[in-house]
Each structure stands twice: as structure tokens, then as C-alpha cells.
Write a protein that holds these residues in place. Structure first.
Motif, mmCIF file in Angstrom:
data_model
loop_
_atom_site.group_PDB
_atom_site.id
_atom_site.type_symbol
_atom_site.label_atom_id
_atom_site.label_comp_id
_atom_site.label_asym_id
_atom_site.label_seq_id
_atom_site.Cartn_x
_atom_site.Cartn_y
_atom_site.Cartn_z
ATOM 1 N N ALA A 146 -9.709 -12.747 -10.024
ATOM 2 C CA ALA A 146 -8.528 -12.850 -9.171
ATOM 3 C C ALA A 146 -8.076 -11.461 -8.762
ATOM 4 O O ALA A 146 -8.084 -10.535 -9.551
ATOM 5 N N PRO A 147 -7.677 -11.269 -7.502
ATOM 6 C CA PRO A 147 -7.296 -9.938 -7.049
ATOM 7 C C PRO A 147 -6.048 -9.433 -7.733
ATOM 8 O O PRO A 147 -5.169 -10.201 -8.098
ATOM 9 N N SER A 148 -5.950 -8.091 -7.893
ATOM 10 C CA SER A 148 -4.770 -7.486 -8.496
ATOM 11 C C SER A 148 -3.607 -7.427 -7.523
ATOM 12 O O SER A 148 -2.477 -7.240 -7.922
ATOM 13 N N GLU A 149 -3.893 -7.546 -6.238
ATOM 14 C CA GLU A 149 -2.850 -7.451 -5.231
ATOM 15 C C GLU A 149 -2.762 -8.775 -4.471
ATOM 16 O O GLU A 149 -3.199 -8.899 -3.342
ATOM 17 N N PRO A 150 -2.214 -9.822 -5.101
ATOM 18 C CA PRO A 150 -2.145 -11.115 -4.443
ATOM 19 C C PRO A 150 -1.076 -11.128 -3.375
ATOM 20 O O PRO A 150 -0.183 -10.293 -3.343
ATOM 21 N N GLY A 151 -1.138 -12.116 -2.510
ATOM 22 C CA GLY A 151 -0.057 -12.336 -1.576
ATOM 23 C C GLY A 151 0.086 -11.257 -0.516
ATOM 24 O O GLY A 151 1.199 -10.896 -0.142
ATOM 25 N N LEU A 152 -1.028 -10.685 -0.023
ATOM 26 C CA LEU A 152 -0.930 -9.717 1.057
ATOM 27 C C LEU A 152 -0.332 -10.392 2.281
ATOM 28 O O LEU A 152 -0.612 -11.562 2.556
ATOM 29 N N PRO A 153 0.493 -9.680 3.040
ATOM 30 C CA PRO A 153 1.061 -10.278 4.249
ATOM 31 C C PRO A 153 -0.034 -10.708 5.215
ATOM 32 O O PRO A 153 -1.144 -10.170 5.201
ATOM 33 N N LYS A 154 0.290 -11.650 6.050
ATOM 34 C CA LYS A 154 -0.669 -12.140 7.045
ATOM 35 C C LYS A 154 -1.154 -10.988 7.916
ATOM 36 O O LYS A 154 -0.374 -10.140 8.344
ATOM 37 N N GLY A 155 -2.463 -10.954 8.126
ATOM 38 C CA GLY A 155 -3.038 -9.899 8.955
ATOM 39 C C GLY A 155 -3.488 -8.684 8.184
ATOM 40 O O GLY A 155 -4.011 -7.730 8.769
ATOM 41 N N HIS A 156 -3.298 -8.682 6.853
ATOM 42 C CA HIS A 156 -3.733 -7.564 6.023
ATOM 43 C C HIS A 156 -5.025 -7.940 5.298
ATOM 44 O O HIS A 156 -5.151 -9.042 4.779
ATOM 45 N N SER A 157 -5.960 -7.004 5.274
ATOM 46 C CA SER A 157 -7.257 -7.232 4.633
ATOM 47 C C SER A 157 -7.240 -6.713 3.203
ATOM 48 O O SER A 157 -6.880 -5.550 2.966
ATOM 49 N N PRO A 158 -7.653 -7.533 2.214
ATOM 50 C CA PRO A 158 -7.742 -7.039 0.831
ATOM 51 C C PRO A 158 -8.674 -5.842 0.700
ATOM 52 O O PRO A 158 -8.416 -4.928 -0.086
ATOM 53 N N THR A 159 -9.766 -5.827 1.470
ATOM 54 C CA THR A 159 -10.719 -4.716 1.404
ATOM 55 C C THR A 159 -10.079 -3.417 1.880
ATOM 56 O O THR A 159 -10.196 -2.365 1.235
ATOM 57 N N THR A 160 -9.383 -3.488 3.014
ATOM 58 C CA THR A 160 -8.710 -2.296 3.529
ATOM 59 C C THR A 160 -7.601 -1.850 2.596
ATOM 60 O O THR A 160 -7.424 -0.653 2.344
ATOM 61 N N ALA A 161 -6.852 -2.811 2.067
ATOM 62 C CA ALA A 161 -5.783 -2.473 1.121
ATOM 63 C C ALA A 161 -6.338 -1.727 -0.081
ATOM 64 O O ALA A 161 -5.745 -0.749 -0.553
ATOM 65 N N GLU A 162 -7.496 -2.152 -0.582
ATOM 66 C CA GLU A 162 -8.105 -1.498 -1.743
ATOM 67 C C GLU A 162 -8.605 -0.096 -1.386
ATOM 68 O O GLU A 162 -8.479 0.846 -2.187
ATOM 69 N N LEU A 163 -9.169 0.076 -0.181
ATOM 70 C CA LEU A 163 -9.625 1.396 0.257
ATOM 71 C C LEU A 163 -8.465 2.384 0.302
ATOM 72 O O LEU A 163 -8.570 3.515 -0.197
ATOM 73 N N VAL A 164 -7.358 1.968 0.891
ATOM 74 C CA VAL A 164 -6.194 2.845 1.000
ATOM 75 C C VAL A 164 -5.631 3.129 -0.384
ATOM 76 O O VAL A 164 -5.276 4.267 -0.715
ATOM 77 N N ARG A 165 -5.547 2.105 -1.209
ATOM 78 C CA ARG A 165 -5.004 2.275 -2.551
ATOM 79 C C ARG A 165 -5.834 3.265 -3.363
ATOM 80 O O ARG A 165 -5.291 4.162 -4.011
ATOM 81 N N GLN A 166 -7.161 3.106 -3.341
ATOM 82 C CA GLN A 166 -8.034 3.993 -4.107
ATOM 83 C C GLN A 166 -7.938 5.428 -3.600
ATOM 84 O O GLN A 166 -7.932 6.383 -4.397
ATOM 85 N N SER A 167 -7.865 5.621 -2.280
ATOM 86 C CA SER A 167 -7.752 6.965 -1.723
ATOM 87 C C SER A 167 -6.478 7.646 -2.193
ATOM 88 O O SER A 167 -6.482 8.828 -2.557
ATOM 89 N N LEU A 168 -5.389 6.904 -2.217
ATOM 90 C CA LEU A 168 -4.112 7.470 -2.629
ATOM 91 C C LEU A 168 -4.088 7.737 -4.135
ATOM 92 O O LEU A 168 -3.588 8.767 -4.596
ATOM 93 N N MET A 169 -4.645 6.788 -4.913
ATOM 94 C CA MET A 169 -4.655 6.943 -6.363
ATOM 95 C C MET A 169 -5.394 8.195 -6.805
ATOM 96 O O MET A 169 -4.993 8.870 -7.755
ATOM 97 N N HIS A 170 -6.497 8.519 -6.133
ATOM 98 C CA HIS A 170 -7.363 9.604 -6.587
ATOM 99 C C HIS A 170 -7.118 10.914 -5.837
ATOM 100 O O HIS A 170 -7.860 11.875 -6.015
ATOM 101 N N ALA A 171 -6.071 10.949 -5.027
ATOM 102 C CA ALA A 171 -5.733 12.178 -4.302
ATOM 103 C C ALA A 171 -5.072 13.177 -5.243
ATOM 104 O O ALA A 171 -4.414 12.804 -6.214
ATOM 105 N N ASP A 172 -5.235 14.458 -4.943
ATOM 106 C CA ASP A 172 -4.628 15.514 -5.758
ATOM 107 C C ASP A 172 -3.144 15.694 -5.452
ATOM 108 O O ASP A 172 -2.429 16.339 -6.216
ATOM 109 N N GLY A 173 -2.693 15.164 -4.329
ATOM 110 C CA GLY A 173 -1.290 15.305 -3.931
ATOM 111 C C GLY A 173 -0.971 14.356 -2.801
ATOM 112 O O GLY A 173 -1.776 13.481 -2.450
#
Length: 226
Positions: A146-173
Motif C-alpha cells: 500500500a502506498p505511503s502517500e494515500p489519497g493524492l488529489p485528483k490529477g496527481h500521479s503517485p510516481t511523480t509525487a514520489e520523484l519530487v519527494r525523493q529529490s527533496l528528501m535527499h537534497a543538501d538544502g
């Protein structure tokens, strides 16, 4: 009812997580512990514990050490790691020692609810007993994904949400929407939309970078780095 032991060294966080558990139908908090020793003692004394929400950073050891000791003593309660530890080696070690799920702090109620509901689905599938065909096995293992980010608003992609999340999580600032776009391959407008979603759900925080002139640049930082 699925009886849950909540383990976290921070008493406030333990209370919040326990309150979250009590909000999910079919789950009940059996106890709270703030160290590995206390968790092991409660496993010995409580009438029943089905699931342990295990923090990794404990004052007298790691959560994985506690899980190893649980198994050595014969406790078969399932384990979901709930921790700020996000390095790959810790995740791999948790998997090797039998953790069914891994939830990274900080998270909202919806994130924990998704993990608990997935676990409940797995329990129901296993409680049937008997022999399992391949389709049954696939369904059981699928219950854990089951995804960790349930209930994304309509029109939002879980794949894109994960890409953005991972980029932000691993950024130095802090990063701007354009920097996120460059890292993920999405448009700046798309990156901005997902960053605003992360901000609204408390996973990212907005910072402002002021230049010599004009409007300040909006930059985002993962919540644990702010």
C-alpha cells in the motif's frame, strides 16, 4: 482487534502515534514503551501483542537490536519500523530481520493509517488458513505494498509525487521548483504543484530567498531538515 505496542524514545511522539493507532478501526494500543528494555518487558507481560511499531533510535540500543532480541526470546509479533532513520543500510537490515513495513518520519496520520490498513488486510488473508494458490500468495504480498502517500488529489500521479519527494528528501538544502524540475525531468509548473502539496501536508516547508531586486524566490526544504 489487533493489539499494537508503540515503541518510541520520545514520549510525546509515542502518545501521538498511539492516538493515530486508536483512530484506525480494528486496532487497539496494548501499551507504550520508550526503550528497548521496556518494550521487551511489555512483550513478556502484556496478554497479547500482534504488532510492534518500532522506533530505531532508542536510548539503550537500536530498534533492530530490539527486534533481534524479540525473536531470540520467541516473540512472534509482527514489526513495522517507524523511524527517522532513512539510510539504505538500516532499511536493508530491517528487512533482513523481518520488518514487514518501514515508515519514515515525519508522517501524517494518513501515512500510518495506510500501513496499518495494509497490515490488517494481510492478517485477514492469512487468517483464512489452508493452502494458497499463486494468486492468493500474490494478493497477500500485494497487501503490504500500500502506498505511503494515500489519497493524492485528483490529477496527481503517485510516481511523480514520489520523484519530487525523493529529490527533496535527499537534497543538501532548500530547492526551488526549477531545481526540482531539473532533477526529476518534470516541468517547473508540475514541480511547483507537487511542492505545494508537500507543503500543505506538512512534509515540506517553504523558505524565501531574497535577491537584489524583485520578488523573493520560493524554495522548499524537507520538513526534517528545516
Amino acid at each position: 482487534m489487533i493489539e499494537v505496542l508503540v515503541v518510541d524514545d520520545d514520549t510525546r511522539v509515542a502518545r501521538v502515534n498511539a492516538a493515530y493507532v486508536e483512530k484506525v478501526p480494528g486496532f487497539r494500543v496494548a501499551g507504550q514503551a520508550h526503550s528497548a528494555a521496556e518494550a521487551l518487558r511489555l512483550l513478556e507481560t502484556l496478554p497479547r501483542v500482534d504488532l510492534v511499531l518500532m522506533d530505531h533510535y532508542l536510548p539503550d540500543g537500536t530498534g533492530i537490536d530490539a527486534v533481534q532480541e524479540m525473536r531470540r526470546r520467541g516473540h512472534q509479533a509482527d514489526v513495522v519500523m517507524v523511524t527517522a532513520a532513512r539510510d539504505v543500510e538500516t532499511v536493508r537490515s530491517a528487512m533482513r530481520h523481518g520488518a514487514l513495513q518501514y515508515l519514515v518520519k515525519p508522517f501524517a496520520f494518513a501515512g500510518l493509517r495506510a500501513k496499518l490498513e495494509a497490515y490488517g488486510e494481510l492478517r485477514r488473508a492469512l487468517d483464512v488458513g489452508g493452502e494458497a494458490e499463486q494468486a492468493d500468495v500474490d494478493r497477500m504480498f500485494g497487501a503490504l505494498s500500500a502506498p505511503s502517500e494515500p489519497g493524492l488529489p485528483k490529477g496527481h500521479s503517485p510516481t511523480t509525487a514520489e520523484l519530487v519527494r525523493q529529490s527533496l528528501m535527499h537534497a543538501d538544502g532548500p530547492l526551488s521548483a526549477q531545481e526540482i524540475a531539473d532533477r526529476t525531468g518534470v516541468s517547473r509548473q508540475t514541480a511547483q504543484r507537487y511542492l505545494k502539496l508537500l507543503e500543505r501536508t506538512g512534509r515540506a516547508r517553504l523558505t524565501l530567498k531574497y535577491g537584489d531586486a524583485g520578488r523573493p524566490e520560493h524554495r522548499y526544504v524537507w520538513a526534517t531538515r528545516a
